[in-house]
Design an enzyme around this catalytic site. Sequence first.
Site, PDB file in Angstrom:
ATOM      1  N   LYS A 107     -21.668 -57.317 -31.594  1.00 31.71           N
ATOM      2  CA  LYS A 107     -20.232 -57.127 -31.170  1.00 31.71           C
ATOM      3  C   LYS A 107     -19.283 -56.455 -32.105  1.00 31.71           C
ATOM      4  O   LYS A 107     -18.154 -55.939 -31.317  1.00 31.71           O
ATOM      5  CB  LYS A 107     -19.755 -58.759 -31.212  1.00 31.71           C
ATOM      6  CG  LYS A 107     -20.634 -59.333 -30.083  1.00 31.71           C
ATOM      7  CD  LYS A 107     -19.962 -61.020 -30.013  1.00 31.71           C
ATOM      8  CE  LYS A 107     -20.726 -61.505 -28.792  1.00 31.71           C
ATOM      9  NZ  LYS A 107     -22.171 -61.793 -28.774  1.00 31.71           N
TER      10      LYS A 107
HETATM   11  C1  LIG Z   1     -22.953 -61.637 -27.958  1.00 34.94           C
HETATM   12  C2  LIG Z   1     -24.459 -61.743 -28.211  1.00 34.94           C
HETATM   13  C3  LIG Z   1     -25.411 -61.425 -27.161  1.00 34.94           C
HETATM   14  C4  LIG Z   1     -25.148 -61.755 -25.557  1.00 34.94           C
HETATM   15  O1  LIG Z   1     -24.542 -60.302 -25.249  1.00 34.94           O
HETATM   16  P1  LIG Z   1     -23.792 -60.641 -23.758  1.00 34.94           P
HETATM   17  O2  LIG Z   1     -22.849 -59.309 -23.723  1.00 34.94           O
HETATM   18  O3  LIG Z   1     -22.986 -61.668 -23.998  1.00 34.94           O
HETATM   19  O4  LIG Z   1     -24.469 -60.620 -22.835  1.00 34.94           O
HETATM   20  C5  LIG Z   1     -26.751 -61.189 -27.491  1.00 34.94           C
HETATM   21  N1  LIG Z   1     -27.091 -61.203 -28.815  1.00 34.94           N
HETATM   22  C6  LIG Z   1     -26.217 -61.356 -29.876  1.00 34.94           C
HETATM   23  C7  LIG Z   1     -26.684 -61.471 -31.303  1.00 34.94           C
HETATM   24  C8  LIG Z   1     -25.016 -61.555 -29.648  1.00 34.94           C
HETATM   25  O5  LIG Z   1     -23.995 -61.768 -30.550  1.00 34.94           O
END
Ligand SMILES: *Cc1c(COP(=O)(O)O)cnc(C)c1O
Length: 488
Positions: A112
């Site tokens: 993120k």
């Molecule tokens: C948020 C997240 C995801 C999922 O990603 P999306 O964009 O919501 O599909 C997968 N793995 C981790 C570690 C995350 O923090």
Amino acid sequence: MMYHSTRDNNCKVTDAQAIAQGLAPDGGLFVPDSLPTLSLEEIQALAKLDYRGRAAAIMHKFLPSFSKEELDGFVSRAYGKNYDHDAIAPLRFTDDNTAYLELWHGPTCAFKDMALQMLPLLLTASLKKIGEQRQVCILVATSGDTGKAALEGFRDVEGTSIIVFFPRDGVSDIQKLQMTTQAGKNVLVSSVVGNFDDAQTGVKKIFSDKDFAEKLSAKGYFLSSANSINWGRLLPQVAYYVSAYCDFVNAGKLELGQPLDFCVPTGNFGNILAGWYAKQMGLPVGQFLCASNANNVLTDFLTTGTYDRNRPFHATISPSMDILVSSNLERLLCAKGGESAVSQWMAQLNQEGKYTVSEEVKASIQADFQAGFCDDEATKAEIQRVFQKFGYLIDTHTAVASKVLGDKRAQGQVRPTVVVSTASPYKFAVDVLDALGVQDPKDPLAELSAASSTTIPAPLAGLAEREVRFRGCVEKTEMQALVDQFLA
Ligand SMILES: *Cc1c(COP(=O)(O)O)cnc(C)c1O
């Protein structure tokens, strides 16, 4: 280039308005009217640049109100010394056909950061461009990764403040410490009595309170969110798909123009959708493999054409993918089925919790996406398999994707593929240790380091020594008063 709502083609805004507003007034998400293109010659040129150069070039294609110089400045701030790897988003090959795209070298050790280190820069610039005088206050309810990444992104960013609520019962010890020790003058963190739903409901209530919005506006503030429905969060993610393709070619394992597959651990459908936009622009991608945990609503949708959220919710060891409504899917549906169909499907989802797309739309989606899922046991077995075979440690989310790819390969589908790796294994140390056969660790980070001969990432290593700044806990009913007080 203009943007419009996924639910109404006539609801048009500029790039800066789309980012400043986040959500369209009709409840839809903003999408570009048409996609810019990316030729093989351009990809060849991008392959000679570093990550920053690639990211600035891709974002510039989508943001006509931003100059290239402006974006060059943003990428050097968003993807610089705050990352512990010069390549920012490096590829790690395990064989000639398979590489893991490591997106967790940023300040909070999860993917993120790739978007949330950039969003505050795009948002504050967009507010200036549209002449907004008020200060923005970002409100977040988090079950873990988003809250910390948003805090790191917005801390000490001029003209902004950020308040994060996390459920008292329901984040890991590491995630809690990451948030309660957060630095920055413009940040507030509080726990809420209850679970994630309580925190989320409280935040939604604050957002929908018109009187409160007017009161804040009189004080010179307005509220906004940092979740993945904002175009400014999706766009930075398009860049790392292009970058991964460049690096696969640079490694001599792919001819320029040859298709590459991507396997993505998916929750809200934001990450994988960014890849799909790269493909639509012209990046040579074969297919996307959408990987889910036991909350396999997307596997069912991509296989049958029916999206049905009426099902039990499973708390898994890959909690960032524990989602039953994947909000970014709406953008794909808009591209495949059009705005009026999207309005109907979303109304059905609201009323009955499900909808079914037409056969044509289903076929068109299946041309681009395959799907699969696995449970916690298979996830742990995959962590152990990859570690034993390659000496490479992956986290619980990445392991879901790795396992789903392995299943397809076992069925005879062997094509060059990038597994998108979304978190450092240290962020989920207890479950990763469990997978390696170490139960009930006293010091999970140190024991994972010893068991795997890898180093603890710096942002997590010093956590225990950091001063806890935020010990507050409020009832759901007290959240609004806390926001009011903080913005006094
Ligand atoms: C948020 C997240 C995801 C999922 O990603 P999306 O964009 O919501 O599909 C997968 N793995 C981790 C570690 C995350 O923090």
